[in-house]
Design a protein around this motif. Structure first.
Motif, PDB file in Angstrom:
ATOM      1  N   LEU A  19       1.942 -20.573 -37.142  1.00 40.44           N
ATOM      2  CA  LEU A  19       1.380 -22.041 -37.212  1.00 40.44           C
ATOM      3  C   LEU A  19       1.512 -23.062 -37.722  1.00 40.44           C
ATOM      4  O   LEU A  19       1.731 -24.598 -37.026  1.00 40.44           O
ATOM      5  N   GLU A  20       3.358 -23.696 -38.847  1.00 42.68           N
ATOM      6  CA  GLU A  20       2.779 -24.453 -38.821  1.00 42.68           C
ATOM      7  C   GLU A  20       3.890 -25.492 -37.626  1.00 42.68           C
ATOM      8  O   GLU A  20       3.517 -26.368 -37.374  1.00 42.68           O
ATOM      9  N   ASP A  21       4.320 -24.764 -36.576  1.00 45.93           N
ATOM     10  CA  ASP A  21       4.754 -25.472 -35.473  1.00 45.93           C
ATOM     11  C   ASP A  21       3.689 -25.780 -34.724  1.00 45.93           C
ATOM     12  O   ASP A  21       3.694 -27.054 -34.654  1.00 45.93           O
ATOM     13  N   LEU A  22       2.949 -25.290 -34.558  1.00 46.08           N
ATOM     14  CA  LEU A  22       1.702 -25.174 -33.369  1.00 46.08           C
ATOM     15  C   LEU A  22       0.710 -26.313 -34.479  1.00 46.08           C
ATOM     16  O   LEU A  22       0.540 -27.583 -33.270  1.00 46.08           O
ATOM     17  N   ILE A  23       0.542 -27.000 -35.697  1.00 44.67           N
ATOM     18  CA  ILE A  23       0.083 -28.114 -36.273  1.00 44.67           C
ATOM     19  C   ILE A  23       1.230 -29.040 -35.536  1.00 44.67           C
ATOM     20  O   ILE A  23       0.859 -30.391 -35.398  1.00 44.67           O
ATOM     21  N   ALA A  24       2.296 -29.033 -36.339  1.00 47.17           N
ATOM     22  CA  ALA A  24       3.722 -29.673 -35.403  1.00 47.17           C
ATOM     23  C   ALA A  24       2.905 -30.807 -34.005  1.00 47.17           C
ATOM     24  O   ALA A  24       3.043 -32.139 -34.088  1.00 47.17           O
ATOM     25  N   LEU A  25       2.802 -29.753 -33.394  1.00 49.96           N
ATOM     26  CA  LEU A  25       2.587 -30.220 -31.518  1.00 49.96           C
ATOM     27  C   LEU A  25       1.222 -31.017 -31.519  1.00 49.96           C
ATOM     28  O   LEU A  25       0.989 -31.767 -31.402  1.00 49.96           O
ATOM     29  N   LEU A  26       0.126 -30.270 -32.580  1.00 51.65           N
ATOM     30  CA  LEU A  26      -1.039 -30.969 -32.293  1.00 51.65           C
ATOM     31  C   LEU A  26      -0.551 -32.468 -33.123  1.00 51.65           C
ATOM     32  O   LEU A  26      -1.541 -33.549 -32.362  1.00 51.65           O
ATOM     33  N   ASN A  27      -0.038 -31.981 -34.159  1.00 52.95           N
ATOM     34  CA  ASN A  27       0.133 -33.889 -34.787  1.00 52.95           C
ATOM     35  C   ASN A  27       0.887 -34.981 -33.783  1.00 52.95           C
ATOM     36  O   ASN A  27      -0.084 -36.061 -33.666  1.00 52.95           O
ATOM     37  N   GLU A  28       1.610 -34.073 -33.080  1.00 55.99           N
ATOM     38  CA  GLU A  28       2.943 -35.068 -32.572  1.00 55.99           C
ATOM     39  C   GLU A  28       1.642 -35.666 -30.963  1.00 55.99           C
ATOM     40  O   GLU A  28       1.700 -36.482 -30.414  1.00 55.99           O
ATOM     41  N   VAL A  29       1.150 -34.580 -30.197  1.00 51.51           N
ATOM     42  CA  VAL A  29       0.174 -35.303 -29.558  1.00 51.51           C
ATOM     43  C   VAL A  29      -1.561 -36.171 -29.674  1.00 51.51           C
ATOM     44  O   VAL A  29      -2.163 -36.536 -28.701  1.00 51.51           O
ATOM     45  N   GLY A  30      -1.484 -36.508 -31.230  1.00 51.86           N
ATOM     46  CA  GLY A  30      -2.719 -36.751 -31.253  1.00 51.86           C
ATOM     47  C   GLY A  30      -3.731 -35.926 -31.927  1.00 51.86           C
ATOM     48  O   GLY A  30      -5.242 -36.884 -32.025  1.00 51.86           O
ATOM     49  N   VAL A  31      -3.944 -34.612 -31.992  1.00 53.60           N
ATOM     50  CA  VAL A  31      -5.954 -34.379 -32.269  1.00 53.60           C
ATOM     51  C   VAL A  31      -5.034 -34.355 -34.004  1.00 53.60           C
ATOM     52  O   VAL A  31      -5.038 -34.403 -34.574  1.00 53.60           O
ATOM     53  N   ARG A  32      -6.985 -34.826 -33.473  1.00 46.14           N
ATOM     54  CA  ARG A  32      -6.699 -35.287 -35.435  1.00 46.14           C
ATOM     55  C   ARG A  32      -8.605 -33.809 -36.068  1.00 46.14           C
ATOM     56  O   ARG A  32      -8.816 -34.500 -37.285  1.00 46.14           O
ATOM     57  N   GLY A  33      -8.235 -32.956 -35.432  1.00 50.81           N
ATOM     58  CA  GLY A  33      -9.083 -31.986 -35.851  1.00 50.81           C
ATOM     59  C   GLY A  33      -9.456 -30.955 -35.355  1.00 50.81           C
ATOM     60  O   GLY A  33      -8.872 -31.090 -33.973  1.00 50.81           O
ATOM     61  N   TYR A  34      -8.877 -29.816 -36.404  1.00 51.69           N
ATOM     62  CA  TYR A  34      -8.704 -28.594 -35.400  1.00 51.69           C
ATOM     63  C   TYR A  34      -9.834 -27.432 -37.179  1.00 51.69           C
ATOM     64  O   TYR A  34      -9.199 -27.733 -37.601  1.00 51.69           O
ATOM     65  N   THR A  35      -9.323 -26.250 -35.976  1.00 51.65           N
ATOM     66  CA  THR A  35     -10.190 -25.263 -37.522  1.00 51.65           C
ATOM     67  C   THR A  35      -9.034 -24.275 -36.962  1.00 51.65           C
ATOM     68  O   THR A  35      -8.960 -23.408 -35.887  1.00 51.65           O
ATOM     69  N   PHE A  36      -8.134 -23.356 -38.123  1.00 49.51           N
ATOM     70  CA  PHE A  36      -7.274 -22.448 -37.988  1.00 49.51           C
ATOM     71  C   PHE A  36      -7.703 -20.520 -38.233  1.00 49.51           C
ATOM     72  O   PHE A  36      -8.840 -21.658 -39.972  1.00 49.51           O
ATOM     73  N   LEU A  37      -7.675 -19.665 -38.376  1.00 51.57           N
ATOM     74  CA  LEU A  37      -8.140 -18.534 -39.419  1.00 51.57           C
ATOM     75  C   LEU A  37      -6.867 -18.404 -39.431  1.00 51.57           C
ATOM     76  O   LEU A  37      -6.443 -17.386 -38.114  1.00 51.57           O
ATOM     77  N   ARG A  38      -6.296 -17.376 -40.441  1.00 46.86           N
ATOM     78  CA  ARG A  38      -5.090 -16.432 -40.491  1.00 46.86           C
ATOM     79  C   ARG A  38      -5.609 -15.062 -40.988  1.00 46.86           C
ATOM     80  O   ARG A  38      -6.145 -14.656 -40.833  1.00 46.86           O
ATOM     81  N   GLN A  39      -3.577 -14.495 -40.059  1.00 49.95           N
ATOM     82  CA  GLN A  39      -4.728 -13.098 -39.978  1.00 49.95           C
ATOM     83  C   GLN A  39      -5.708 -12.623 -39.286  1.00 49.95           C
ATOM     84  O   GLN A  39      -6.626 -11.897 -38.878  1.00 49.95           O
ATOM     85  N   ALA A  40      -5.524 -13.008 -37.743  1.00 43.40           N
ATOM     86  CA  ALA A  40      -6.192 -12.837 -36.611  1.00 43.40           C
ATOM     87  C   ALA A  40      -5.522 -11.607 -36.322  1.00 43.40           C
ATOM     88  O   ALA A  40      -4.580 -10.950 -36.354  1.00 43.40           O
TER      89      ALA A  40
END
Length: 105
Positions: A19-40
């Motif tokens: 998850l943290e790697d994905l969040i870093a990738l989203l920041n890299e491409v400039g995504v400014r908003g998201y929602t995540f759910l753990r333990q899916a």
């Protein structure tokens, strides 16, 4: 529909430990908003994922976001080579952002 903006909706399911790697990738491409759910939980190509299984706990996380088409294209181009490493899938669909508070895309 009045008071909406045409957007792309992305739903990304990955190993929770990535998850943290994905969040870093989203920041890299400039995504400014998201929602995540753990333990899916669910059933997919890697079998059943159940966070409540005492013997074999494997969990996913699910990320949901909406963005403009060009940003979705940038995100998919960056995500595609890493998706197998993340152990997941990505779905893209058309959606409408209901105008209300300031948009976070």
């Amino acid at each position: 529909m009045n008071a909406t903006i045409a957007m792309k909706r992305l739903e990304i399911v990955i190993d929770e430990e990535k998850l943290e790697d994905l969040i870093a990738l989203l920041n890299e491409v400039g995504v400014r908003g998201y929602t995540f759910l753990r333990q899916a939980s669910g059933l997919g190509s890697r079998g059943t994922r159940r966070p409540d299984d005492i013997f074999f706990e494997q969990t996913n996380a699910m990320m949901i976001l909406a963005c403009e088409e060009k940003q979705a294209e940038r995100l998919v181009t960056t995500l595609r080579p890493r998706l197998k490493e993340f152990g997941g899938m990505c779905l893209i669909s058309d959606c409408a952002w209901v105008i209300g508070p300031a948009v976070s895309y």
